[in-house]
Design a protein around this motif. Structure first.
Motif, PDB file in Angstrom:
ATOM      1  N   ALA A   8       0.858  -1.195   0.000  1.00  0.00           N
ATOM      2  CA  ALA A   8       0.000   0.000   0.000  1.00  0.00           C
ATOM      3  C   ALA A   8       0.882   1.229   0.000  1.00  0.00           C
ATOM      4  O   ALA A   8       1.914   1.282   0.654  1.00  0.00           O
ATOM      5  N   CYS A   9       0.452   2.220  -0.735  1.00  0.00           N
ATOM      6  CA  CYS A   9       1.277   3.406  -0.945  1.00  0.00           C
ATOM      7  C   CYS A   9       1.618   4.107   0.350  1.00  0.00           C
ATOM      8  O   CYS A   9       0.755   4.633   1.024  1.00  0.00           O
ATOM      9  N   GLY A  10       2.847   4.062   0.690  1.00  0.00           N
ATOM     10  CA  GLY A  10       3.379   4.883   1.767  1.00  0.00           C
ATOM     11  C   GLY A  10       2.993   4.522   3.165  1.00  0.00           C
ATOM     12  O   GLY A  10       3.638   4.977   4.079  1.00  0.00           O
ATOM     13  N   CYS A  11       1.935   3.779   3.378  1.00  0.00           N
ATOM     14  CA  CYS A  11       1.446   3.416   4.693  1.00  0.00           C
ATOM     15  C   CYS A  11       0.715   4.577   5.343  1.00  0.00           C
ATOM     16  O   CYS A  11       0.728   5.682   4.851  1.00  0.00           O
ATOM     17  N   ALA A  12       0.098   4.301   6.440  1.00  0.00           N
ATOM     18  CA  ALA A  12      -0.648   5.331   7.159  1.00  0.00           C
ATOM     19  C   ALA A  12      -0.035   5.496   8.530  1.00  0.00           C
ATOM     20  O   ALA A  12       0.385   4.530   9.146  1.00  0.00           O
ATOM     21  N   PHE A  92     -10.402  -5.706  -1.729  1.00  0.00           N
ATOM     22  CA  PHE A  92      -9.809  -4.373  -1.824  1.00  0.00           C
ATOM     23  C   PHE A  92      -8.443  -4.426  -1.171  1.00  0.00           C
ATOM     24  O   PHE A  92      -8.119  -5.368  -0.468  1.00  0.00           O
ATOM     25  N   PHE A  93      -7.629  -3.415  -1.434  1.00  0.00           N
ATOM     26  CA  PHE A  93      -6.301  -3.333  -0.843  1.00  0.00           C
ATOM     27  C   PHE A  93      -6.028  -1.872  -0.536  1.00  0.00           C
ATOM     28  O   PHE A  93      -5.629  -1.100  -1.406  1.00  0.00           O
ATOM     29  N   ASP A  94      -6.294  -1.478   0.703  1.00  0.00           N
ATOM     30  CA  ASP A  94      -6.164  -0.080   1.090  1.00  0.00           C
ATOM     31  C   ASP A  94      -6.207   0.020   2.604  1.00  0.00           C
ATOM     32  O   ASP A  94      -6.723  -0.869   3.283  1.00  0.00           O
ATOM     33  N   HIS A  95      -5.697   1.126   3.112  1.00  0.00           N
ATOM     34  CA  HIS A  95      -5.795   1.398   4.541  1.00  0.00           C
ATOM     35  C   HIS A  95      -7.230   1.719   4.932  1.00  0.00           C
ATOM     36  O   HIS A  95      -7.653   1.453   6.047  1.00  0.00           O
ATOM     37  N   THR A  96      -7.975   2.299   4.014  1.00  0.00           N
ATOM     38  CA  THR A  96      -9.365   2.659   4.268  1.00  0.00           C
ATOM     39  C   THR A  96     -10.267   1.611   3.628  1.00  0.00           C
ATOM     40  O   THR A  96     -10.155   1.329   2.432  1.00  0.00           O
ATOM     41  N   LEU A 121       0.840  -2.284   4.931  1.00  0.00           N
ATOM     42  CA  LEU A 121       0.127  -3.361   4.247  1.00  0.00           C
ATOM     43  C   LEU A 121       1.009  -3.974   3.171  1.00  0.00           C
ATOM     44  O   LEU A 121       1.865  -3.294   2.603  1.00  0.00           O
ATOM     45  N   ALA A 122       0.764  -5.241   2.891  1.00  0.00           N
ATOM     46  CA  ALA A 122       1.395  -5.918   1.763  1.00  0.00           C
ATOM     47  C   ALA A 122       0.410  -6.948   1.226  1.00  0.00           C
ATOM     48  O   ALA A 122      -0.385  -7.508   1.982  1.00  0.00           O
ATOM     49  N   LEU A 123       0.493  -7.200  -0.065  1.00  0.00           N
ATOM     50  CA  LEU A 123      -0.389  -8.165  -0.704  1.00  0.00           C
ATOM     51  C   LEU A 123       0.414  -9.009  -1.686  1.00  0.00           C
ATOM     52  O   LEU A 123       1.194  -8.476  -2.475  1.00  0.00           O
ATOM     53  N   GLY A 124       0.231 -10.305  -1.606  1.00  0.00           N
ATOM     54  CA  GLY A 124       0.854 -11.204  -2.570  1.00  0.00           C
ATOM     55  C   GLY A 124       2.140 -11.842  -2.095  1.00  0.00           C
ATOM     56  O   GLY A 124       2.619 -12.783  -2.722  1.00  0.00           O
ATOM     57  N   THR A 163      -1.150  -7.260   7.219  1.00  0.00           N
ATOM     58  CA  THR A 163      -1.382  -5.979   7.882  1.00  0.00           C
ATOM     59  C   THR A 163      -0.505  -5.917   9.116  1.00  0.00           C
ATOM     60  O   THR A 163      -0.488  -6.848   9.916  1.00  0.00           O
ATOM     61  N   LEU A 164       0.224  -4.820   9.260  1.00  0.00           N
ATOM     62  CA  LEU A 164       1.028  -4.552  10.456  1.00  0.00           C
ATOM     63  C   LEU A 164       0.451  -3.311  11.125  1.00  0.00           C
ATOM     64  O   LEU A 164       0.347  -2.261  10.495  1.00  0.00           O
ATOM     65  N   GLU A 165       0.063  -3.437  12.373  1.00  0.00           N
ATOM     66  CA  GLU A 165      -0.375  -2.299  13.175  1.00  0.00           C
ATOM     67  C   GLU A 165       0.752  -1.963  14.149  1.00  0.00           C
ATOM     68  O   GLU A 165       1.287  -2.851  14.817  1.00  0.00           O
ATOM     69  N   LEU A 166       1.111  -0.689  14.210  1.00  0.00           N
ATOM     70  CA  LEU A 166       2.138  -0.189  15.132  1.00  0.00           C
ATOM     71  C   LEU A 166       1.498   0.854  16.035  1.00  0.00           C
ATOM     72  O   LEU A 166       0.639   1.616  15.578  1.00  0.00           O
TER      73      LEU A 166
END
Length: 175
Positions: A8-12, A92-96, A121-124, A163-166
């Motif tokens: 996912a682009c850049g992360c949140a 879907f593949f997004d933070h939102t 996030l990462a997929l695949g 998904t990684l939550e920090l």
């Protein structure tokens, strides 16, 4: 066969009362699940070797930089698993998510009070090593992994959705 891995682009990321630490931020502000495992009635999850490999790689990297290792947090892992499963099931593949909830909304809804929080996030990717290498090549993801403000993590894996939550929780002192 060529594997396609998406990040996912850049992360949140968000820090309450501070600067936003990643460009994909939406608002300023002991185990993981695998597709082969499952959630138990008590809410804890079956750990996969790939998730634990990723945990180890992240903490080795942080130690080499002088950051404290991240402590595993079951509540963050539960959120991560739910988001990975949701992305897989609703395609879907997004933070939102399609309902408009971002990682910070999900944390607040779960009763998690944080001073700083982020999501990668990462997929695949099939292995924790592939995820780690991809995140190291992405400025925003790497910034989150290397930010010593975070003290806790939870990782969810469901059908190659990672998904990684920090977080650093409110009231938690620096280590």
């Amino acid at each position: 066969m060529v594997a396609i891995v998406l990040f996912a682009c850049g992360c949140a990321a968000a820090i309450l009362g501070g600067a936003i630490t990643a460009h994909a931020a939406r608002k300023p502000t002991a185990a993981a699940h695998s597709a082969r495992g499952g959630a138990s009635a008590g809410g804890s999850h079956v750990a996969s070797a790939e998730v634990w490999d990723l945990v180890s790689r992240i903490n080795r990297h942080r130690r080499a930089l002088g950051c404290a290792p991240l402590a595993w947090d079951e509540r963050l892992a539960t959120l991560a698993v739910r988001h990975s499963r949701d992305m897989s099931r609703r395609d879907f593949f997004d933070h939102t998510n399609p309902d408009g909830e971002d990682p910070f909304d999900r944390m607040r809804r779960a009763g998690i009070r944080y001073r700083a929080a982020a999501e990668n996030l990462a997929l695949g990717a099939r292995t924790g090593g592939e995820v780690f290498e991809g995140w190291m090549k992405s400025r925003g993801h790497r910034r989150n992994l290397e930010d010593c403000v975070y003290t806790r993590m939870g990782i969810g894996l469901y059908r190659e959705h990672w998904t990684l939550e920090l977080a650093r929780f409110m009231g938690e002192s620096r280590r």
